[in-house]
Design an enzyme around this catalytic site. Structure first.
Site, PDB file in Angstrom:
ATOM      1  N   GLY A 101      15.264  24.403  24.653  1.00 46.71           N
ATOM      2  CA  GLY A 101      15.233  25.273  26.027  1.00 46.71           C
ATOM      3  C   GLY A 101      14.715  24.239  27.063  1.00 46.71           C
ATOM      4  N   CYS A 102      14.257  25.154  28.046  1.00 46.30           N
ATOM      5  CA  CYS A 102      13.512  24.684  29.372  1.00 46.30           C
ATOM      6  C   CYS A 102      12.571  23.397  28.955  1.00 46.30           C
ATOM      7  CB  CYS A 102      12.993  25.775  30.197  1.00 46.30           C
ATOM      8  SG  CYS A 102      12.207  25.191  31.632  1.00 46.30           S
ATOM      9  N   PHE A 103      13.170  22.362  29.643  1.00 45.60           N
ATOM     10  CA  PHE A 103      12.121  21.041  29.334  1.00 45.60           C
ATOM     11  C   PHE A 103      10.797  21.568  29.990  1.00 45.60           C
ATOM     12  CE2 PHE A 103      14.956  18.931  32.696  1.00 45.60           C
ATOM     13  CZ  PHE A 103      14.445  19.456  33.817  1.00 45.60           C
ATOM     14  N   TRP A 104      10.290  22.162  30.835  1.00 50.69           N
ATOM     15  CA  TRP A 104       9.026  22.322  31.229  1.00 50.69           C
ATOM     16  C   TRP A 104       8.309  22.862  30.225  1.00 50.69           C
ATOM     17  CZ3 TRP A 104      10.275  26.117  35.744  1.00 50.69           C
ATOM     18  CH2 TRP A 104      11.233  25.527  36.724  1.00 50.69           C
TER      19      TRP A 104
END
EC number: 1.8.4.11
Length: 174
Positions: A10-13
């Site tokens: 998913g979102c790398f953050w």
């Protein structure tokens, strides 16, 4: 001594924030892997037309944390049964993927998924591929959760993953 692991969930953050909590992890870099253009931008990747995935590259000390332990945290902090999405983020760039650096990593990842399959009602759709190319994301994406803890997205999606790591993996924390 240092080894490298590359995963996308998913979102790398969110993945970056979760992995940075672990003892033995030296650095975590948000970036892009796969795809068919060199040096992609966030805008290009988000268009869904480049076939890149948002990933993190983890430099770690294998004498302090094993590759299989990184996989354990990776699978605990995203839903590997969701095809091309995690939470509100939809598109192939958010797919669940493990990009291996060695044959040993590939074998470990395959065995881990096989063992984990019985714990889910739906099939695990995490891809396993050999890493061919990795590009660091733009600087403003690096350490995003750390720099923007009150960002609404971070509070809703990254913070719960960090809290899960802190609560579930206390023996592995920095």
């Amino acid at each position: 001594m240092s080894e490298t692991a590359t995963v996308g969930g998913g979102c790398f953050w969110c993945t970056e924030a979760a992995m940075k909590e672990l003892a033995g992890v030296n650095t975590v870099t948000s970036g892009y892997a796969g795809g068919d253009i060199d040096n992609p931008t966030y805008k290009q990747v988000c268009s869904g037309t480049t076939d890149h995935a948002e990933v993190v590259q983890i430099e770690y000390d294998p004498t302090k944390i094993e590759y299989s332990e990184l996989l354990e945290v990776f699978f605990a902090t995203h839903d590997p049964t969701q095809l091309n999405r995690q939470g509100p983020d939809v598109g192939t760039q958010y797919r669940s993927i493990i990009l291996t650096h060695t044959a040993e990593q590939r074998a470990t990842a395959e065995a881990y998924i096989e063992a984990l399959n019985d714990h889910y009602d739906d099939a695990i759709v995490t891809e396993i591929e050999s890493l061919e190319r990795f590009w660091s994301a733009e600087e403003y994406h690096q350490d995003y959760f750390e720099k923007n803890p009150s960002d609404a997205y971070c509070r809703m999606h990254a913070q719960p993953k960090v809290e899960k790591v802190r609560e579930t993996f206390t023996e592995k924390l920095t």
